[in-house]
Design a protein around this motif. Structure first.
Motif, PDB file in Angstrom:
ATOM      1  N   GLU A  84     -22.639 -11.984 -42.142  1.00 39.20           N
ATOM      2  CA  GLU A  84     -23.982 -11.668 -41.647  1.00 39.20           C
ATOM      3  C   GLU A  84     -24.710 -12.994 -41.447  1.00 39.20           C
ATOM      4  OE1 GLU A  84     -27.153 -11.141 -44.338  1.00 39.20           O
ATOM      5  OE2 GLU A  84     -26.244 -13.101 -44.680  1.00 39.20           O
ATOM      6  N   GLU A 117     -13.190  -5.117 -42.830  1.00 43.88           N
ATOM      7  CA  GLU A 117     -13.374  -3.681 -43.068  1.00 43.88           C
ATOM      8  C   GLU A 117     -12.160  -2.914 -42.547  1.00 43.88           C
ATOM      9  OE1 GLU A 117     -16.942  -2.129 -43.449  1.00 43.88           O
ATOM     10  OE2 GLU A 117     -18.071  -3.400 -42.079  1.00 43.88           O
ATOM     11  N   TYR A 269     -32.484  -7.846 -51.411  1.00 43.19           N
ATOM     12  CA  TYR A 269     -33.732  -7.210 -50.976  1.00 43.19           C
ATOM     13  C   TYR A 269     -34.727  -6.911 -52.098  1.00 43.19           C
ATOM     14  CZ  TYR A 269     -31.337  -6.489 -46.541  1.00 43.19           C
ATOM     15  OH  TYR A 269     -30.670  -6.677 -45.367  1.00 43.19           O
TER      16      TYR A 269
END
Ligand code: HAM
Length: 427
Positions: A84, A117, A269
């Motif tokens: 990311e 993945e 987060y």
């Protein structure tokens, strides 16, 4: 027979028929991000492996199961392909001392990301994101949260994504998160052994993940213990902050739904987190996601005395393209297709091509010879606006026959004037 090769599992070629759709989307993205005051940043596709484990969290699936490490990297410098963009942007923000240069830095990036993945529709090993990050000393206002959400929804609307749905939640401040973790662990203790293996592993380090685990048994436990729609117990300040975000969204006409168990898979987060889904994507229906990550700056070595605020999101380009109406790009047209009917005319054709291109007229040629019919059909296939023919007569007379491919009209033009004539016609 020699072995043939295929594109690696979980990756795909973006072929010339599809590339214009990507270009259109990226052009729109750049324009809209810039109109909100964001500037483009480009970071390397690989970084120190520890950057990702320290930021995304040791227990996150992205680090734990999906990090693609470079096998040839020297042992003392473990490198991994970026899964990311946020960690890299924060690394670059701190490394380049943006905090000393400006109160708020607004970045966007477009590029490939890599996760090991299990591939399926909408889930790839190399995929592409459009990401946006607002970071700085002035970054902790709830209006930045609302602006980021408005930008994400604006982009998806411009891309014609079908049925975008925004779900938001608040995880509270760093202190709230610590209290809520203790509370969740206490609530789940009796049921720990019923949880899936992943949740049992995450129990100590990131118990929040139990809340949005997709496993049926974990969901049953969550519903029984916490309640399906019960909000997280936030402090008054965090509730007030979240209230501001919601009001700003309502004021700007952005529809949203509060999803009290949305927690996101990355550890960094706090406060606002969100996810945007779209219609027709099946199980991988999140076209974008993001949230606030104020504490990540400290975790990655920011100045301890500075109170940073940071929020961002990333949209998945492959999923956006799956969720848009427009699946076919306009064929890519070319201004001129030069046809030379004999091999000895090729030098002249080559010179003409070079003159056209120097004058910003897009042009190509076959350099193959062949019948006029077959060469015309190649000009047609190339979506040429004009065919420029150098046949026997034209070669002798130093002329070119200019054929308008849509009207079929043809005229003879002096070789020395053909560039000007085409220029005029294109205007
Ligand atoms: P993320 O939720 O991991 O967040 O990814 C954002 C989006 O990237 C997803 O919603 C999805 O559209 C796309 N995506 C993720 N994984 C794949 C995959 N394997 N195949 C295809 N598309 C995928 C982040 O990456 C955070 N960095 C977002 C962020 C920015 N938070 C703050 N700033």
């Amino acid at each position: 027979m020699n072995k043939t090769f295929s594109v690696p599992r979980g990756t795909s070629d973006i072929l010339p028929d599809a590339a214009p759709l990507w270009e259109e989307l990226e052009t729109k993205a750049r324009k809209i991000c810039k109109s909100y005051g964001y500037r483009e940043i480009r970071t390397p596709v690989y970084e120190d492996t520890n950057l990702f484990s320290r930021s995304l969290g040791q227990t996150s699936d992205v680090v734990n199961k999906q990090l693609l490490e470079l096998a040839s990297a020297k042992e003392d410098e473990g490198l991994a392909l970026r899964p990311e963009g946020t960690a890299s942007v924060v690394r670059s923000y701190l490394e380049n001392s943006f905090d000393k240069k400006e109160q708020l830095s607004k970045f966007f990036y477009i590029g490939p990301m890599f996760r090991g993945e299990r591939p399926q529709k909408g889930r790839l090993r190399q995929f592409h994101q459009i990401g946006v990050e607002a970071i700085g000393i002035d970054g902790a206002s709830p209006f930045h949260d609302a602006e980021i959400l408005a930008l994400a929804m604006h982009l998806l609307q411009e891309f014609n994504v079908q049925g975008p749905k925004l779900k938001i939640n608040s995880l509270g401040s760093k202190e709230d998160k610590e209290h809520i973790s203790i509370w969740l662990r206490t609530e789940f203790t009796k049921h720990k052994n019923e949880l899936c293996e992943d949740c049992q592993n995450r129990f100590e380090r990131n118990v929040f993940r139990v809340l949005d685990c997709k496993n049926e048994v974990c969901r049953k436990v969550v519903n029984a213990v916490i309640g399906k729609d019960k909000a997280l117990p936030l402090s008054d300040n965090s509730l007030k902050y979240f209230g501001y975000v919601q009001k700003a969204l309502k004021d700007s006409g952005i529809n949203f739904e509060i999803s009290p168990h949305l927690v996101r898979g990355l550890d960094y987060y706090t406060h606002t987190v969100f996810e945007i889904t779209a219609e027709g994507l099946g199980s991988q229906d999140a076209v974008g996601a993001g949230g606030r990550y104020d504490r990540l700056l400290d975790d990655l070595g920011g100045n301890e005395k500075t109170e940073y605020g940071a929020i961002g999101f990333a949209l998945g380009i492959e999923r956006i393209l799956l969720a848009t109406e427009k699946k076919q790009a306009e064929p890519q047209a070319i201004d001129a297709f030069v046809i030379e009917t004999q091999p000895e005319y090729q030098h002249r054709a080559f010179q003409l091509l070079s003159d056209l291109r120097k004058n910003s007229i897009s042009a190509t040629a076959s350099f193959s010879g062949g019948s006029m019919k077959s060469l015309m059909s190649r000009a047609n296939k190339a979506s040429a606006r004009f065919a420029l023919i150098i046949g026997d007569q034209e070669y002798k007379d130093k002329t070119v026959s200019v054929k308008n491919m849509s009207t079929g009209q043809q005229e003879t033009v002096q070789l020395s004037e053909v560039v000007e004539v085409i220029k005029k016609k294109l205007n």
